[in-house]
Design an enzyme around this catalytic site. Structure first.
Site, PDB file in Angstrom:
ATOM      1  N   GLU A 203       0.819  -1.213   0.000  1.00  0.00           N
ATOM      2  CA  GLU A 203       0.000   0.000   0.000  1.00  0.00           C
ATOM      3  C   GLU A 203       0.852   1.262   0.000  1.00  0.00           C
ATOM      4  OE1 GLU A 203      -3.169  -0.088   2.843  1.00  0.00           O
ATOM      5  OE2 GLU A 203      -3.890  -2.030   2.134  1.00  0.00           O
ATOM      6  N   LYS A 335     -15.826  -1.312   3.542  1.00  0.00           N
ATOM      7  CA  LYS A 335     -15.208  -1.641   2.253  1.00  0.00           C
ATOM      8  C   LYS A 335     -16.282  -2.201   1.322  1.00  0.00           C
ATOM      9  CE  LYS A 335     -10.662  -3.168   4.054  1.00  0.00           C
ATOM     10  NZ  LYS A 335      -9.964  -4.365   4.590  1.00  0.00           N
TER      11      LYS A 335
HETATM   12  P1  PGA Z   1      -6.552  -5.893   2.627  1.00  0.00           P
HETATM   13  O1  PGA Z   1      -5.945  -4.942   3.734  1.00  0.00           O
HETATM   14  O2  PGA Z   1      -7.139  -5.060   1.566  1.00  0.00           O
HETATM   15  O3  PGA Z   1      -5.369  -6.716   2.187  1.00  0.00           O
HETATM   16  O4  PGA Z   1      -7.597  -6.739   3.325  1.00  0.00           O
HETATM   17  C1  PGA Z   1      -6.603  -3.794   4.177  1.00  0.00           C
HETATM   18  C2  PGA Z   1      -7.020  -3.890   5.624  1.00  0.00           C
HETATM   19  O5  PGA Z   1      -6.830  -4.933   6.284  1.00  0.00           O
HETATM   20  O6  PGA Z   1      -7.573  -2.926   6.154  1.00  0.00           O
HETATM   21 ZN    ZN Z   2      -7.767  -4.209   8.197  1.00  0.00          ZN
END
Ligand code: PGA
Ligand code: ZN
Length: 426
Positions: A203, A335
């Site tokens: 990221e 999300k």
């Molecule tokens: P991921 O990580 O998109 O790999 O799940 C993001 C998070 O855990 O917040």
């Molecule tokens: Zn997370």
């Protein structure tokens, strides 16, 4: 009226295939969106459908793409695009599984977001304005920005997945980004001087070449100071432990230090960090299968710290409702691709907000140039936005999009600041 639904294969920030959907209305207005993908996924998420087999490491998305261009297109063509909820429910019904495993959560989320883009465009508004409506204030989110990336995003170089900062004392979203830029740069300098600079993780945060988690925390505090800012008062620390990645059945193993912990030890260790460092937010402090641990941790630290459920709640309204009842967290990560559609995502957010829980709209570790979530964070008044670090354009595209919104709003833009965290000590 929807005239055309076109799915196509594009590539994400890890160079993996993903689903893009473009929807064209009879008026020629189009909406387009791309599905992101997680690495540390919760088991309760909508399924990110992959082809398997040997090509592309099994990560192909041809099955999901065929669903978009076949069944989903047939379902949507000729229908009025305006009623997002009705169309999302039709998608859910068409899929027919509890976790979008037949059509693919990647197919449904890209379709659902493309619908939102098309409808907002048809109404002549950017998505944030379309969602927020024209009356009432618009709140600019407090950004949560990664400085060091670990866990599943950095080959488990350290156990903790995200070492992040928040700048709640900044006067605006743009100032928060400016402070972050200074801290990010200082962190790079500090790592370089220590001979630990090894590029960036998934990221965009620095690859954490540290001996243990505490070393990363110390480096973070020093980076804030080196940037000329005050740790705690101006810039606070936020962690995503992503504990489901190294914990199961009440047992946790810290690979880096070769230590085995139980739930009580984890709570003890994290409590120690809360005392020693200016931490204001902790995500997934325990594993997704440890609800009692969550409850205990939140009852001890919930008044002075934001405690977020991500893998634990997977943007699922029913799970959020349960967590509210049990007091297992006090904040929810939102999300869209965990839920599978915009409507379900909004349901999870609404349930949380109504209960006074804090909400954080979040990207995934696999991202693209798609900036839908920046609009959702502003338009839904989530007050917080998590996008990863302060490098790599799939991250910066989102931060930059919020800057544009802030500029349009001018004096009307109210920065969430400390109010987003709503902590006893502030
Ligand atoms: P991921 O990580 O998109 O790999 O799940 C993001 C998070 O855990 O917040
Ligand atoms: Zn997370």
């Amino acid at each position: 009226e929807i005239r055309k639904v076109q799915g196509r294969r594009v590539w994400d920030s890890r160079g993996r295939p993903t689903v893009e959907v473009e929807i064209t209305l009879a008026s020629d207005v189009t909406g387009r969106a791309i599905a992101p993908a997680g690495a540390s996924t919760g088991t309760g998420e909508a399924l990110d459908l992959r082809d398997g087999g040997s090509a592309l490491g099994g990560l192909g998305i041809n099955t999901a793409l065929a669903a978009v261009n076949g069944e989903i297109a047939s379902l949507l063509i000729g229908r009025d695009a305006k009623d997002q909820a009705e169309l999302d429910h039709a998608l859910i019904e068409l899929d027919g599984t509890p976790n979008r495993s037949r059509l693919g959560g990647n197919a449904t989320v890209a379709t659902s977001m493309a619908l939102l883009h098309a409808t907002a465009a048809a109404a002549g508004h950017p998505i944030w304005r379309y969602l927020a409506g024209s009356d009432g204030g618009v709140i600019m989110p407090l950004p949560e920005i990664q400085i060091f990336g670990g866990g599943a995003h950095a080959a488990r170089r350290v156990d903790v997945q995200d070492f992040m900062i928040m700048c709640p004392a900044a006067s605006s979203f743009s100032e928060a980004l400016e402070w972050t830029a200074e801290v990010y740069r200082a962190a790079g300098d500090i790592m370089k001087r220590a001979g630990k600079l090894q590029g960036v993780a998934d990221e965009g945060g620095y690859w954490p070449a540290f001996a243990n988690n505490e070393e990363a925390l110390d480096a973070l505090v020093r980076s804030i100071e080196a940037a000329g800012l005050k740790p705690g008062n101006q810039v606070a620390i936020s962690l995503d432990i992503a504990a489901s990645e190294f914990g199961r059945g009440g047992k946790y193993s810290l690979a880096l230090e070769d230590r085995k912990l139980d739930t009580a030890d984890m709570i003890e260790m994290l409590g120690g960090w809360l005392k020693a460092y200016p931490i204001v937010s902790i995500e997934d402090p325990l594993a997704e299968d440890d609800p009692e641990g969550f409850k205990e941790f939140t009852s001890r630290h919930g008044s002075s710290c934001q405690i977020i459920g991500d893998d634990f709640l997977v943007t699922n309204a029913a799970r959020v409702t349960e967590a509210i009842k049990n007091g297992s967290v006090n904040a929810v990560l939102i999300k869209p691709n965990q839920a599978g559609t915009i409507t379900e995502t909004f349901e999870a957010l609404s349930v949380a907000k109504k209960a006074g829980f804090r909400t954080i709209v979040s990207a995934r570790s696999g991202e693209t140039e798609d900036v839908t979530i920046a609009h959702l964070a502003v338009g839904w008044g989530a007050k917080q936005l998590k996008v990863g670090s302060f490098s790599r354009s799939e991250r910066m595209a989102k931060w930059n999009e919020v800057l544009r919104i802030e500029e349009v709003l001018g004096k009307e833009a109210v920065f969430a600041g400390w109010s987003a965290l709503n902590l006893a000590k502030n």
